[in-house]
Design a protein around this motif. Structure first.
Motif, PDB file in Angstrom:
ATOM      1  N   LEU A 268      -0.095  -1.994  28.054  1.00  0.00           N
ATOM      2  CA  LEU A 268      -0.513  -0.631  28.384  1.00  0.00           C
ATOM      3  C   LEU A 268       0.603   0.379  28.122  1.00  0.00           C
ATOM      4  CD1 LEU A 268      -2.324  -1.288  31.789  1.00  0.00           C
ATOM      5  CD2 LEU A 268      -3.406  -0.694  29.609  1.00  0.00           C
ATOM      6  N   ASN A 269       0.231   1.498  27.513  1.00  0.00           N
ATOM      7  CA  ASN A 269       1.126   2.648  27.435  1.00  0.00           C
ATOM      8  C   ASN A 269       1.343   3.212  28.832  1.00  0.00           C
ATOM      9  OD1 ASN A 269       1.711   2.909  24.664  1.00  0.00           O
ATOM     10  ND2 ASN A 269      -0.289   3.833  24.271  1.00  0.00           N
ATOM     11  N   PRO A 270       2.414   3.980  29.053  1.00  0.00           N
ATOM     12  CA  PRO A 270       2.563   4.674  30.337  1.00  0.00           C
ATOM     13  C   PRO A 270       1.316   5.505  30.647  1.00  0.00           C
ATOM     14  CG  PRO A 270       4.580   4.843  29.053  1.00  0.00           C
ATOM     15  CD  PRO A 270       3.557   4.222  28.152  1.00  0.00           C
ATOM     16  N   GLY A 271       0.779   5.321  31.837  1.00  0.00           N
ATOM     17  CA  GLY A 271      -0.454   6.005  32.202  1.00  0.00           C
ATOM     18  C   GLY A 271      -1.701   5.314  31.715  1.00  0.00           C
ATOM     19  N   GLY A 272      -1.548   4.161  31.034  1.00  0.00           N
ATOM     20  CA  GLY A 272      -2.695   3.442  30.489  1.00  0.00           C
ATOM     21  C   GLY A 272      -3.466   2.677  31.541  1.00  0.00           C
ATOM     22  N   GLU A 273      -4.608   2.158  31.118  1.00  0.00           N
ATOM     23  CA  GLU A 273      -5.538   1.529  32.057  1.00  0.00           C
ATOM     24  C   GLU A 273      -6.234   0.343  31.398  1.00  0.00           C
ATOM     25  OE1 GLU A 273      -8.029   3.800  35.290  1.00  0.00           O
ATOM     26  OE2 GLU A 273      -9.118   3.843  33.389  1.00  0.00           O
ATOM     27  N   GLY A 274      -6.389  -0.732  32.162  1.00  0.00           N
ATOM     28  CA  GLY A 274      -7.183  -1.868  31.707  1.00  0.00           C
ATOM     29  C   GLY A 274      -8.613  -1.730  32.177  1.00  0.00           C
ATOM     30  N   LEU A 275      -9.559  -2.112  31.335  1.00  0.00           N
ATOM     31  CA  LEU A 275     -10.983  -2.056  31.661  1.00  0.00           C
ATOM     32  C   LEU A 275     -11.539  -3.477  31.579  1.00  0.00           C
ATOM     33  CD1 LEU A 275     -11.964   1.050  29.486  1.00  0.00           C
ATOM     34  CD2 LEU A 275     -11.366   1.020  31.929  1.00  0.00           C
ATOM     35  N   GLN A 296      -5.686 -12.796  41.743  1.00  0.00           N
ATOM     36  CA  GLN A 296      -5.131 -12.781  40.386  1.00  0.00           C
ATOM     37  C   GLN A 296      -4.594 -11.398  40.030  1.00  0.00           C
ATOM     38  OE1 GLN A 296      -4.671 -15.609  38.537  1.00  0.00           O
ATOM     39  NE2 GLN A 296      -5.387 -16.510  40.471  1.00  0.00           N
ATOM     40  N   PHE A 297      -5.308 -10.359  40.450  1.00  0.00           N
ATOM     41  CA  PHE A 297      -4.802  -9.003  40.216  1.00  0.00           C
ATOM     42  C   PHE A 297      -3.417  -8.849  40.838  1.00  0.00           C
ATOM     43  CE2 PHE A 297      -9.410  -7.186  40.225  1.00  0.00           C
ATOM     44  CZ  PHE A 297      -9.581  -7.626  38.926  1.00  0.00           C
ATOM     45  N   ALA A 298      -3.288  -9.264  42.101  1.00  0.00           N
ATOM     46  CA  ALA A 298      -2.007  -9.131  42.797  1.00  0.00           C
ATOM     47  C   ALA A 298      -0.929  -9.977  42.131  1.00  0.00           C
ATOM     48  CB  ALA A 298      -2.179  -9.533  44.263  1.00  0.00           C
ATOM     49  N   ARG A 299      -1.274 -11.200  41.743  1.00  0.00           N
ATOM     50  CA  ARG A 299      -0.293 -12.084  41.097  1.00  0.00           C
ATOM     51  C   ARG A 299       0.241 -11.475  39.812  1.00  0.00           C
ATOM     52  NH1 ARG A 299      -0.318 -15.895  37.079  1.00  0.00           N
ATOM     53  NH2 ARG A 299      -2.541 -15.597  36.664  1.00  0.00           N
ATOM     54  N   CYS A 300      -0.603 -10.755  39.086  1.00  0.00           N
ATOM     55  CA  CYS A 300      -0.218 -10.196  37.789  1.00  0.00           C
ATOM     56  C   CYS A 300       0.306  -8.765  37.898  1.00  0.00           C
ATOM     57  CB  CYS A 300      -1.408 -10.254  36.840  1.00  0.00           C
ATOM     58  SG  CYS A 300      -1.971 -11.940  36.493  1.00  0.00           S
ATOM     59  N   GLY A 301       0.509  -8.270  39.114  1.00  0.00           N
ATOM     60  CA  GLY A 301       1.068  -6.932  39.290  1.00  0.00           C
ATOM     61  C   GLY A 301       0.094  -5.831  38.924  1.00  0.00           C
ATOM     62  N   LEU A 335     -17.186  -3.252  36.506  1.00  0.00           N
ATOM     63  CA  LEU A 335     -16.140  -2.738  35.625  1.00  0.00           C
ATOM     64  C   LEU A 335     -14.972  -2.323  36.509  1.00  0.00           C
ATOM     65  CD1 LEU A 335     -14.861  -1.590  33.036  1.00  0.00           C
ATOM     66  CD2 LEU A 335     -16.275   0.458  33.344  1.00  0.00           C
ATOM     67  N   TYR A 336     -13.825  -2.994  36.314  1.00  0.00           N
ATOM     68  CA  TYR A 336     -12.621  -2.707  37.080  1.00  0.00           C
ATOM     69  C   TYR A 336     -11.680  -1.841  36.244  1.00  0.00           C
ATOM     70  CZ  TYR A 336     -14.127  -6.721  39.913  1.00  0.00           C
ATOM     71  OH  TYR A 336     -14.832  -7.586  40.706  1.00  0.00           O
ATOM     72  N   GLY A 337     -11.232  -0.726  36.802  1.00  0.00           N
ATOM     73  CA  GLY A 337     -10.173   0.055  36.199  1.00  0.00           C
ATOM     74  C   GLY A 337      -8.843  -0.410  36.763  1.00  0.00           C
ATOM     75  N   LEU A 338      -8.025  -1.072  35.942  1.00  0.00           N
ATOM     76  CA  LEU A 338      -6.805  -1.722  36.409  1.00  0.00           C
ATOM     77  C   LEU A 338      -5.563  -0.970  35.920  1.00  0.00           C
ATOM     78  CD1 LEU A 338      -7.836  -5.414  35.612  1.00  0.00           C
ATOM     79  CD2 LEU A 338      -7.897  -4.276  37.844  1.00  0.00           C
ATOM     80  N   VAL A 339      -4.608  -0.802  36.820  1.00  0.00           N
ATOM     81  CA  VAL A 339      -3.344  -0.159  36.465  1.00  0.00           C
ATOM     82  C   VAL A 339      -2.203  -0.995  37.047  1.00  0.00           C
ATOM     83  CG1 VAL A 339      -4.351   2.153  36.388  1.00  0.00           C
ATOM     84  CG2 VAL A 339      -3.337   1.308  38.521  1.00  0.00           C
ATOM     85  N   PRO A 340      -0.995  -0.889  36.488  1.00  0.00           N
ATOM     86  CA  PRO A 340       0.143  -1.617  37.082  1.00  0.00           C
ATOM     87  C   PRO A 340       0.375  -1.199  38.520  1.00  0.00           C
ATOM     88  CG  PRO A 340       0.672  -0.856  34.860  1.00  0.00           C
ATOM     89  CD  PRO A 340      -0.632  -0.219  35.223  1.00  0.00           C
ATOM     90  N   ALA A 341       0.675  -2.173  39.356  1.00  0.00           N
ATOM     91  CA  ALA A 341       0.893  -1.897  40.777  1.00  0.00           C
ATOM     92  C   ALA A 341       2.056  -0.922  40.949  1.00  0.00           C
ATOM     93  CB  ALA A 341       1.195  -3.199  41.506  1.00  0.00           C
ATOM     94  N   GLY A 342       1.898  -0.026  41.911  1.00  0.00           N
ATOM     95  CA  GLY A 342       2.958   0.926  42.217  1.00  0.00           C
ATOM     96  C   GLY A 342       2.895   2.207  41.414  1.00  0.00           C
TER      97      GLY A 342
END
Length: 343
Positions: A268-275, A296-301, A335-342
């Motif tokens: 992901l680019n800065p500000g990017g999002e996983g779908l 799994q989400f938590a494990r992968c940050g 559909l999950y919108g995923l971003v890096p934790a924090g």
């Protein structure tokens, strides 16, 4: 391999294939199709299952037995892929789409497989209307057919795609890329591990006039570089695939999904999002605990920034005769919108 014709009864055919014979049909094409149907109806179905998981296991065994049994009814094609049966359709074009030009004097193929190839060739010729897609999608043989519209309709919930760079991991026909491109995404880089899917997606992009903004390569997971949006509709059943086509649905021990989530933050680019688009059928069948995905989400940050869900609307969810109806009637796709934790 024993030649048989229209005099062969379904009961006799079943006894012979169960003994391990391959029967080469030489009679009438339509009678051959009727024989396949009659054989399928004679195969035993499992008794009432005590749980969704037991029903799932029994149904997989039944499907595997059906495939193994019906695949023993075969036909022969000549060196031009001509099927020399009475009332046989022209099959050469469908065969060339899958196998290329013939290289031997004759080809022996299970009739069940040949019928699948003919059906796929018709889908490829006519095209498939997908909700939200401007233009028709043309699937290829062996590439997952996106008839479950709840998956693609969820992409309409993505709030802002304009001018975004997209990665589409496990693209199949390319449909998710095309929907995002038609909504204004700048460019989509797609990958798939199957060469048939790569060819299919590339041809569909050309038909839809999107080839200048779409690129597809044969790869296991992510392309090189980073993207603003990384979309993936992974296989949703954590069980071993039995064949090539199964890989679109079955993912042994969730290996593909695990590796996608592990690699997502770096893609992901800065500000990017996983779908991530995923059905909960595995949970309903007892193949995966309810909390597994969040773990799994938590494990992968990763953090869920937002989500959008819809009940399944495919035909099997409404079919009370389906062995898995108890689970499929409650299936939810999210559909999950995923971003890096924090972030």
């Amino acid at each position: 391999m024993s030649p048989v014709d229209d005099a062969l009864s379904a009961d006799t055919a079943l006894k012979r294939v169960r003994r391990g014979e391959f029967l080469r049909y030489t009679g009438d094409f339509h009678n051959a199709k009727q024989l396949l149907g009659a054989l399928g109806r004679r195969l035993e179905r499992s008794a009432q299952a005590r749980s969704p998981l037991e029903a799932f296991r029994a149904e997989r065994r039944a499907r595997q037995l059906e495939h193994a049994t019906l695949s023993r009814i075969v036909v022969a094609l000549d060196r031009n892929y001509r099927l020399d049966l009475a009332r046989a359709p022209e099959v050469a074009a469908a065969c060339r789409q899958v196998w290329g030009e013939p290289t031997t004097d004759f080809t022996v193929v299970p009739l069940k497989q040949l019928l699948g190839m003919l059906g796929a060739a018709e889908w490829q010729r006519k095209g498939l209307a997908v909700p939200g897609l401007k233009g028709l999608l043309h699937p290829h043989y062996g590439v997952y057919l996106p008839t479950r519209t709840d998956y693609v309709e969820l992409l309409a919930a993505v709030p802002d795609v304009k001018d975004k760079r997209v990665f589409d991991v496990g693209t199949g026909t390319g449909v998710l890329s095309f929907l995002l491109l038609q909504r204004g995404a700048a460019f989509a880089q797609a990958t798939d591990c199957d060469s048939r899917a790569v060819t299919c997606a590339r041809e569909n992009a050309e038909r839809l006039g999107l080839s200048q903004r779409f690129q597809v390569t044969e790869a296991d997971l992510f392309p090189e570089g980073k993207a603003d949006l990384v979309v993936c509709n992974p296989p949703w059943i954590p069980e071993p695939p039995k064949n090539r086509v199964d890989r679109a649905v079955f993912d042994e021990d969730s290996q593909f999904l695990r590796r996608f989530l592990e690699g997502l933050p770096a893609a992901l680019n800065p500000g990017g999002e996983g779908l991530l688009i995923l059905s909960d059928l595995a949970v309903l069948l007892g193949l995966r605990p309810p909390e597994w995905l969040e773990e799994q989400f938590a494990r992968c940050g990763l953090t869920v920034a937002w989500r959008k869900s819809t009940p399944a609307r495919h035909s099997k969810a409404k079919d009370k005769e389906d062995p898995l109806h108890a689970a499929r009637s409650r299936e939810i796709t999210t559909l999950y919108g995923l971003v890096p934790a924090g972030r």
